[in-house]
Scaffold this motif. Structure first.
Motif, short mmCIF file in Angstrom:
data_model
loop_
_atom_site.label_atom_id
_atom_site.label_comp_id
_atom_site.label_asym_id
_atom_site.label_seq_id
_atom_site.Cartn_x
_atom_site.Cartn_y
_atom_site.Cartn_z
N ASP A 205 0.80 -1.23 0.00
CA ASP A 205 0.00 0.00 0.00
C ASP A 205 0.84 1.28 0.00
O ASP A 205 0.53 2.23 -0.72
N GLU A 211 0.24 5.04 -0.86
CA GLU A 211 -0.71 5.49 0.16
C GLU A 211 0.08 6.05 1.33
O GLU A 211 1.29 5.85 1.46
N PHE A 260 -12.03 8.19 6.87
CA PHE A 260 -11.71 7.69 5.53
C PHE A 260 -12.72 8.08 4.45
O PHE A 260 -12.48 7.85 3.27
N THR A 266 -11.03 9.18 -0.61
CA THR A 266 -10.75 7.76 -0.44
C THR A 266 -10.96 6.97 -1.73
O THR A 266 -11.95 7.17 -2.45
N ILE A 270 -10.18 1.30 -0.45
CA ILE A 270 -10.26 1.63 0.98
C ILE A 270 -11.71 1.68 1.44
O ILE A 270 -12.03 1.30 2.57
N LYS A 273 -12.77 -1.55 2.71
CA LYS A 273 -12.30 -1.84 4.07
C LYS A 273 -13.19 -1.16 5.11
O LYS A 273 -13.43 -1.70 6.19
N SER A 281 -4.59 0.95 11.32
CA SER A 281 -3.67 1.74 10.50
C SER A 281 -2.25 1.55 11.04
O SER A 281 -2.00 1.68 12.24
#
Length: 388
Positions: A205, A211, A260, A266, A270, A273, A281
Motif C-alpha cells: 500500500d 498510500e 476515511f 478515499t 479503501i 475496508k 492503521s
C-alpha cells in the motif's frame, strides 16, 4: 548486563510471499464475485505452504534471512547465539533446522561444537522472489510491470547487470535491522503474525501504491489469524503490542466514516475496508522505515564522499562508483562511515609527519583498494556498536 545482539544486516530484503505465508494465508477467497487465492497470486511453493509456522520457526527463518549473504549462505553461526536471539532452546533450533531441511527450505552442516553452516535453498526465488528470465523474448504482463520497479531495492546486494536477467512476481520488502530485532523479541505468535501481515500490507500500500499508511480491515485480519482469535477486542490488544514497531491507530464505526470518507479522498479499495467498521492503521516512522532511510542515506553518503574526496586530493586520487558508496552506506550507516573516513584522514596526517614510507604505502593502497579498506575499518566500528 545487556544481552549481546546477534550481528545482522542493516537492511534486510525479504520476499512478500514469505511474509504472507508466515503470517497466515488469507482464507477469504471470494472477493467481488470472483475467487482469489494468495498462494497462487504470490507464487508460493508447496513446501512453504505445508509447514506449520510456529513462532520459533518464523523467527529462525527471519534470523537466517537477516544474517545470510547475497547467495543465501551463512558460513558460520552459533546455535547458542541463535537460541538467545529468538528466545528458544538450542534443542528447538536443532529440531527446526531438521524440519526445514526435510522440507527443502535449507541445508545445514555442523562445523564443530555449537557452530553450524546454513544455506537457504533457491535463495533468490524463494526468499527474494527473483526469478531468472528465459532467454527468449517474452510479453511483459501487467503484474510484471507493477513488480519491476521493486528490483531497484535489491541493487544493494546485486550488480545491476545481474538484475537485468531477473523478474519478480510479488516483489519483496526492505526491513530495517531495528524492526527485525523487535520482531525477534515478540513472544506471542499471533502478535508476530499480525506484524508480518502489516509489513506485507505496508509494502503493497505505501511503498508501491504510494498510500500514506497501511490499512488492515477487520475481515483481512480475521481471515489471516486463527479463528479462535477473531474478536475485535483481542485484535486491538494485539495491535497495541506492536507500538514499538509501528505507529498504530484503531478506527471503529463512526471514526471509520469520518476519517476515511469525510476527511479524505478515499479510493474504492479503501471504501471496501470501511464497510467492516473496524480498521487498523500502520505506519513506519523514522529509522524503522527501511526504504525511506535508505533513500536518505544514499544522498547523505554522496555528500560525505564528495567532501572526503576533496580532502584526499592533496594526497592522491581514487575512483569509486556511486553504487559502491550506496552499498557501504546501506551496510554500515552514515555515522560509522563518517567515523571511518575521519579515522583514515587522521591516520594519513599522523603518518605524513611520523613515517613517510608508511604514509606513501597507505596512499597507494587507498588509491587501489579504498572500498576494501573502508569496509574493514567500518566493520570493526559496527561490531562494537551492536555489542555495546
Amino acid at each position: 548486563m545487556n544481552q549481546l545482539k546477534m550481528p545482522i544486516k542493516r537492511h534486510i530484503l525479504i520476499a512478500n510471499k514469505l511474509l504472507a505465508v508466515m503470517s497466515g494465508l488469507n482464507r477469504q477467497t471470494k472477493r467481488d464475485d470472483r475467487y482469489y487465492y494468495e498462494k497462487h497470486a504470490l507464487g508460493l511453493a508447496e513446501n512453504f505452504i505445508q509447514i506449520k509456522w510456529t513462532s520459533s520457526l518464523i523467527k529462525l527463518v527471519i534470523a537466517y534471512v537477516s544474517k545470510c549473504n547475497s547467495q543465501g549462505i551463512i558460513s558460520l553461526i552459533s546455535e547458542q547465539e541463535l537460541a538467545q536471539t529468538i528466545h528458544c532452546s538450542v534443542r528447538t533450533i536443532q529440531n527446526n533446522n531438521k524440519l526445514l531441511e526435510a522440507s527443502g527450505i535449507l541445508t545445514w552442516d555442523r562445523l564443530w561444537g555449537e557452530y553450524i553452516q546454513v544455506s537457504l535453498c533457491d535463495y533468490l526465488e524463494s526468499f527474494l522472489d527473483l526469478h531468472k528470465k528465459e532467454q527468449a523474448t517474452q510479453v511483459v504482463t501487467t503484474a510484471e510491470k507493477e513488480a519491476s520497479h521493486k528490483l531497484q531495492l535489491v541493487r544493494d546486494e546485486f550488480f545491476e547487470t545481474e538484475l537485468e536477467a531477473y523478474s519478480s512476481k510479488s516483489g519483496y520488502t526492505s526491513i530495517s535491522d531495528e524492526v527485525i530485532y523487535l520482531l525477534l523479541a515478540v513472544d506471542n505468535i499471533n502478535v508476530l503474525r499480525l506484524a508480518l501481515r502489516a509489513l506485507f500490507t505496508y509494502e503493497k500500500d505505501v511503498n508501491v501504491k504510494k498510500e500514506t499508511e497501511a490499512l488492515l480491515s477487520y475481515s483481512e485480519v480475521k481471515h489471516v489469524l486463527p479463528r479462535y482469535i477473531g474478536y475485535k477486542s483481542a485484535i486491538k490488544k494485539m495491535a497495541a503490542k506492536l507500538n514499538a514497531i509501528f505507529k498504530v491507530e484503531v478506527f471503529e464505526k463512526e471514526a471509520c466514516i469520518k476519517t476515511f470518507i469525510e476527511e479524505k479522498a478515499t479510493k474504492q479499495s479503501i471504501l471496501e475496508k470501511v464497510k467492516d467498521g473496524f480498521i487498523l492503521s500502520f505506519h513506519l516512522v523514522g529509522s524503522r522505515d527501511s526504504k525511506t532511510q535508505k533513500l536518505l542515506e544514499k544522498f547523505q553518503a554522496e555528500h560525505l564522499f564528495t567532501q572526503f574526496e576533496k580532502r584526499f586530493q592533496s594526497f592522491g586520487q581514487y575512483s569509486m562508483k556511486k553504487e559502491t558508496i550506496y552499498s557501504l552506506a546501506y551496510e554500515f550507516g552514515l555515522s560509522i562511515l563518517e567515523k571511518t573516513l575521519s579515522s583514515i584522514m587522521h591516520d594519513l596526517q599522523t603518518l605524513m609527519h611520523s613515517d613517510v614510507p608508511a604514509f606513501h604505502d597507505l596512499i597507494r593502497y587507498l588509491e587501489e583498494n579504498l572500498a576494501t579498506y573502508i569496509r574493514k575499518i567500518s566493520n570493526g566500528y559496527y561490531q562494537a556498536k551492536i555489542t555495546a
